[in-house]
Design a protein around this motif. Structure first.
Motif, short mmCIF file in Angstrom:
data_model
loop_
_atom_site.label_atom_id
_atom_site.label_comp_id
_atom_site.label_asym_id
_atom_site.label_seq_id
_atom_site.Cartn_x
_atom_site.Cartn_y
_atom_site.Cartn_z
N UNK A 203 0.81 -1.45 -0.14
CA UNK A 203 0.03 0.01 -0.02
C UNK A 203 0.93 1.33 -0.11
N UNK A 204 2.19 1.07 0.32
CA UNK A 204 2.92 2.41 0.27
C UNK A 204 3.65 2.40 -1.03
N UNK A 205 4.08 3.63 -1.29
CA UNK A 205 4.87 3.65 -2.55
C UNK A 205 6.25 3.18 -2.32
N UNK A 206 6.97 2.68 -3.66
CA UNK A 206 8.25 2.28 -3.21
C UNK A 206 9.10 3.59 -2.90
N UNK A 207 10.27 3.06 -2.15
CA UNK A 207 11.12 3.97 -1.47
C UNK A 207 10.30 5.23 -0.61
N UNK A 208 9.55 4.62 0.38
CA UNK A 208 8.51 5.23 1.08
C UNK A 208 9.28 6.58 1.66
N UNK A 209 10.38 6.46 2.35
CA UNK A 209 11.02 7.58 2.98
C UNK A 209 11.64 8.37 2.03
N UNK A 210 11.68 8.31 0.78
CA UNK A 210 12.18 9.14 0.04
C UNK A 210 11.23 10.17 -0.62
N UNK A 211 10.73 11.36 -0.19
CA UNK A 211 9.53 11.82 -0.43
C UNK A 211 10.07 12.92 -1.62
N UNK A 212 10.96 13.35 -1.77
CA UNK A 212 11.14 14.14 -2.96
C UNK A 212 11.38 13.39 -4.48
N UNK A 213 10.94 14.19 -5.52
CA UNK A 213 11.11 13.50 -7.01
C UNK A 213 12.35 13.33 -7.18
N UNK A 214 13.20 14.38 -6.92
CA UNK A 214 14.67 14.31 -7.33
C UNK A 214 15.14 12.99 -6.48
N UNK A 215 14.74 12.82 -5.35
CA UNK A 215 15.40 11.56 -4.53
C UNK A 215 14.98 10.20 -5.55
N UNK A 216 14.06 10.11 -5.84
CA UNK A 216 13.43 9.06 -6.56
C UNK A 216 14.08 9.08 -7.65
N UNK A 217 14.27 9.96 -8.57
CA UNK A 217 14.83 9.99 -9.90
C UNK A 217 16.61 9.40 -9.72
N UNK A 218 16.91 10.11 -8.67
CA UNK A 218 18.71 9.90 -8.67
C UNK A 218 19.01 8.67 -7.76
N UNK A 219 17.83 8.07 -6.94
CA UNK A 219 18.17 6.98 -5.78
C UNK A 219 19.14 7.26 -4.85
N UNK A 220 18.99 8.74 -4.44
CA UNK A 220 19.78 9.17 -3.38
C UNK A 220 18.61 9.89 -2.24
N UNK A 221 19.12 10.08 -1.29
CA UNK A 221 18.57 10.67 0.00
C UNK A 221 19.02 12.07 -0.06
N UNK A 222 18.23 13.04 -0.05
CA UNK A 222 18.69 14.51 0.29
C UNK A 222 18.34 14.94 1.40
N UNK A 223 16.96 14.69 2.09
CA UNK A 223 16.49 15.21 3.30
C UNK A 223 16.54 13.80 4.19
N UNK A 224 17.09 14.08 5.55
CA UNK A 224 17.16 13.03 6.43
C UNK A 224 15.43 12.74 6.78
N UNK A 225 15.24 11.60 7.00
CA UNK A 225 13.90 11.06 7.36
C UNK A 225 13.94 10.20 8.51
N UNK A 226 12.89 10.10 9.47
CA UNK A 226 12.80 9.21 10.60
C UNK A 226 11.66 8.63 10.73
N UNK A 227 11.66 7.30 11.00
CA UNK A 227 10.39 6.41 11.23
C UNK A 227 10.63 5.61 12.48
N UNK A 228 9.27 5.87 13.29
CA UNK A 228 9.32 5.08 14.41
C UNK A 228 8.37 3.69 14.27
N UNK A 229 9.06 2.71 14.74
CA UNK A 229 8.55 1.22 14.48
C UNK A 229 8.59 0.46 16.03
#
Length: 664
Positions: free
Chosen positions: A99-125
């Protein structure tokens, strides 16, 4: 009828004060939710707060520090870091599978296109695990950090909030340049390192070879490496137990005064600046007053919670926990990465390691159409709301008009900024050749820092006695057969070899000290071209070194073009000047008068090209007659051309200017 339309209609009919309505668009010092509820009702009010949810089932007081694990995933580009993060979120039920989009923590379009992380993201599990015979529910904070050296400072601050890392290595590609850089960042921070060999389902995967590399380069025990495939899910069941058992809990003190580390921030249209924080000591609750150690300003905590994986209100953050805080900050420039936040009335020792942003690369940004300056200004202003590490100052150029001089953390940061300007804001920009900051010393002992070559006088009143340029330590990993070509390339770029070793029988690792100026334009492209795309390259900031630098001016009919001025090494000035004037000759249109293009160092011209004038055949009507008649007509034409050259001006087409800068 939409919720927004109903809400706005209700406001008009009931005469609601505008400040109550706008408090969701601009950060304010009070919580306006009860006011909106009383005026609009909960259904209409839900529209405005739909992206912040509250989960009453989450009680953070159940998770003391010994039940918390903070970890990060570090890897080279495209080694499967974001896919592994997706699988961990699915395993713990944080997001529903499929149900989630691939690379869920990569929010920006540029992150998805380049396969890189630009903004740090945090997830609590939340994850149940049988530890020492007791079935215990643990709180796991995954801090997803940028992997590139341009964001090195942000990575080091994010790792400061962790106690361990997952070092992900591609089973087919093996250890790469950024793998090495990221390992040493984690090693120097004294973190527990869990090696994860990913993509073992690929036909070319060779886990045994990668285990040998981990042993020879990092001295990691091959038996501790986890074999996984984030794509198929193979081996993932052993990752979270390894995190819980091997990584220690956070070392904070619950009874001490509050100290929080600011990891990252971004601007939200409804709430203002949202800060990602890690609570090192103490606890923070909604409604309390906090202060910044870097700026000294005080704020009220308007909202606080965790990312699960979206913003989830909890009202409190306790020792060792990672979450978000909304405090009414107006700009991300107030939220400095690495800053310490604490209770206003208390006195605490700031967390170590904070330092201001240091810009490595500078470039001029100009609108492709001069009339679009206001639109570009608005676009840059909006984008810097979410990227406070960019410095922006206005400047003007005789060739390009009004524009901006921007400072960036590095080349990737500059590329990403340009791409986001075009994708998110539709801006069309012309960028000048990137430059680096230089230091010049004059004969009277004064020193100047130069970020824009046009600001350095060509004929200064004082003689330049010394100059310094920034350098980097470059790490290059290549197949063994390309070693000779890379040594030649680095020597041409004034490189100094520091290290040369073989990782295994097929690949070599080389370290060079290189001037930053030599790698900012086309070094990476040339490196990839020479090695058929097999090289991996990474660099880290080093010291300034003394160098023989000169300012190279480009003159059109004796008039300098400020946007084309550049600072080069004296030994390369002749070749660079010749290349520039030859390129410029191809792009400038012929005029009715002769155009001279010159490259000059001070008053000495080192290269010249001439664009001949378009001329009418004034002898066409002369079918014969005396030669003096013809000479008289030619002299008259020459005098007209000379007068035209005196009053005429050469206009460089912006398209041609763009092509010239792109090719330099």
């Amino acid at each position: 009828m939409s919720s927004l339309y109903r809400a706005s209609k209700t406001i008009r009919s009931r005469r609601i004060p505008f400040n109550l309505f706008s408090s969701y668009y601009k950060p304010r010092r009070f919580d306006s939710t009860p006011y909106l509820n009383s005026y609009l009702g909960p259904t209409q009010c839900a529209f405005f707060g739909s992206h912040f949810r509250e989960d009453p089932s989450i009680d953070l007081s159940q998770y003391p520090p010994d039940k918390i694990r903070n970890f990060s995933i570090i890897a080279h580009v495209d080694h499967g870091k974001s896919t592994l993060a997706d699988r961990l979120l699915e395993l713990t039920g944080t997001i529903r599978k499929g149900h989630g989009q691939p690379q869920y923590l990569d929010k920006l379009q540029v992150e998805r296109e380049r396969g890189i992380t630009v903004k740090a993201q945090t997830a609590t599990m939340f994850h149940r695990h049988n530890l020492l015979g007791t079935d215990t529910k643990f709180l796991l904070n995954l801090i997803d950090t940028p992997g590139h050296v341009d964001f090195n400072y942000e990575v080091s601050r994010s790792l400061a909030a962790c106690q361990g890392v997952l070092l992900v290595v591609d089973a087919a590609q093996g250890v790469q340049a950024q793998t090495v850089a990221n390992f040493y960042l984690a090693f120097e921070a004294n973190l527990t390192i869990i090696p994860v060999i990913n993509k073992i389902d690929q036909p070319t995967a060779d886990p045994d070879r990668v285990k040998e590399q981990l042993k020879s380069i990092f001295d990691l025990d091959p038996n501790e490496a986890l074999l996984t495939s984030a794509k198929t899910g193979q081996g993932l069941e052993q990752v979270l137990p390894a995190v819980i058992e091997r990584i220690p809990p956070p070392p904070g003190d619950c009874s001490s005064p509050l100290r929080m580390l600011l990891l990252d921030s971004y601007y939200d249209e409804y709430k203002g600046v949202i800060c990602h924080v890690a609570v090192v000591d103490g606890a923070m609750r909604k409604g309390e007053k906090i202060s910044s150690a870097a700026t000294g300003q005080s704020y009220e905590v308007l909202d606080v919670g965790i990312m699960h994986p979206e913003l989830t209100q909890t009202g409190v953050l306790l020792t060792g926990q990672v979450g978000y805080v909304v405090s009414g900050m107006r700009s991300t420039k107030e939220a400095r990465v690495g800053d310490t936040l604490y209770h206003t009335r208390s006195t605490v020792k700031p967390l170590p390691g904070f330092k201001p942003v240091k810009h490595m690369v500078f470039a001029g940004l100009y609108p492709a159409d001069g009339s679009d300056f206001e639109a570009l200004s608005h676009a840059i202003e909006r984008l810097t709301c979410n990227d406070a590490s960019v410095s922006v100052t206005k400047e003007s150029s005789t060739a390009l008009g009004l524009g901006f001089r921007c400072g960036f953390l590095g080349l990737l940061h500059m590329d990403v900024f340009h791409q986001r300007l075009e994708q998110e804001h539709g801006a069309h920009v012309i960028s000048t050749v990137p430059t680096v900051p230089y230091i010049f010393e004059y004969s009277d002992g004064s020193k100047v820092h130069i970020q824009n070559p046009a600001m350095l006088p060509s004929n200064p009143k004082q003689r330049v006695t010394a100059c310094w340029e920034p350098t980097v330590i470059a790490t290059i990993i290549i197949p063994s057969e390309y070693v000779g070509s890379i040594i030649t390339l680095c020597s041409e770029r004034r490189g100094e070899q520091l290290e040369y070793s073989f990782i295994d029988s097929q690949r070599a690792l080389m370290k060079y000290r290189l001037p930053l100026r030599e790698i900012v334009v086309d070094f990476y492209n040339e490196l990839k071209s020479i090695t058929s795309g097999y090289a991996s390259f990474d660099y880290e900031e080093a010291d300034y070194q003394a160098s023989d630098l000169v300012k190279l001016d480009i003159l059109l009919n004796g008039q300098p073009v400020d946007a084309m001025a550049t600072i080069v090494h004296r030994l390369k000035a002749q070749r660079v000047g010749r290349e520039l004037v030859e390129k410029l000759k191809k792009f400038i249109d012929r005029q009715m008068f002769e155009i001279t293009i010159q490259a000059a160092i001070g008053s000495k011209v080192i290269a010249r090209e001439t664009i001949s004038a378009m001329r009418k055949n004034v002898l066409a009507k002369c079918y014969g007659g005396d030669v003096t008649r013809k000479r008289k007509l030619l002299e008259k034409q020459k005098e007209g051309k000379r007068r035209m050259k005196r009053v005429g001006s050469v206009d460089i087409p912006q398209e041609a200017f763009h092509e010239l800068l792109k090719g330099s």
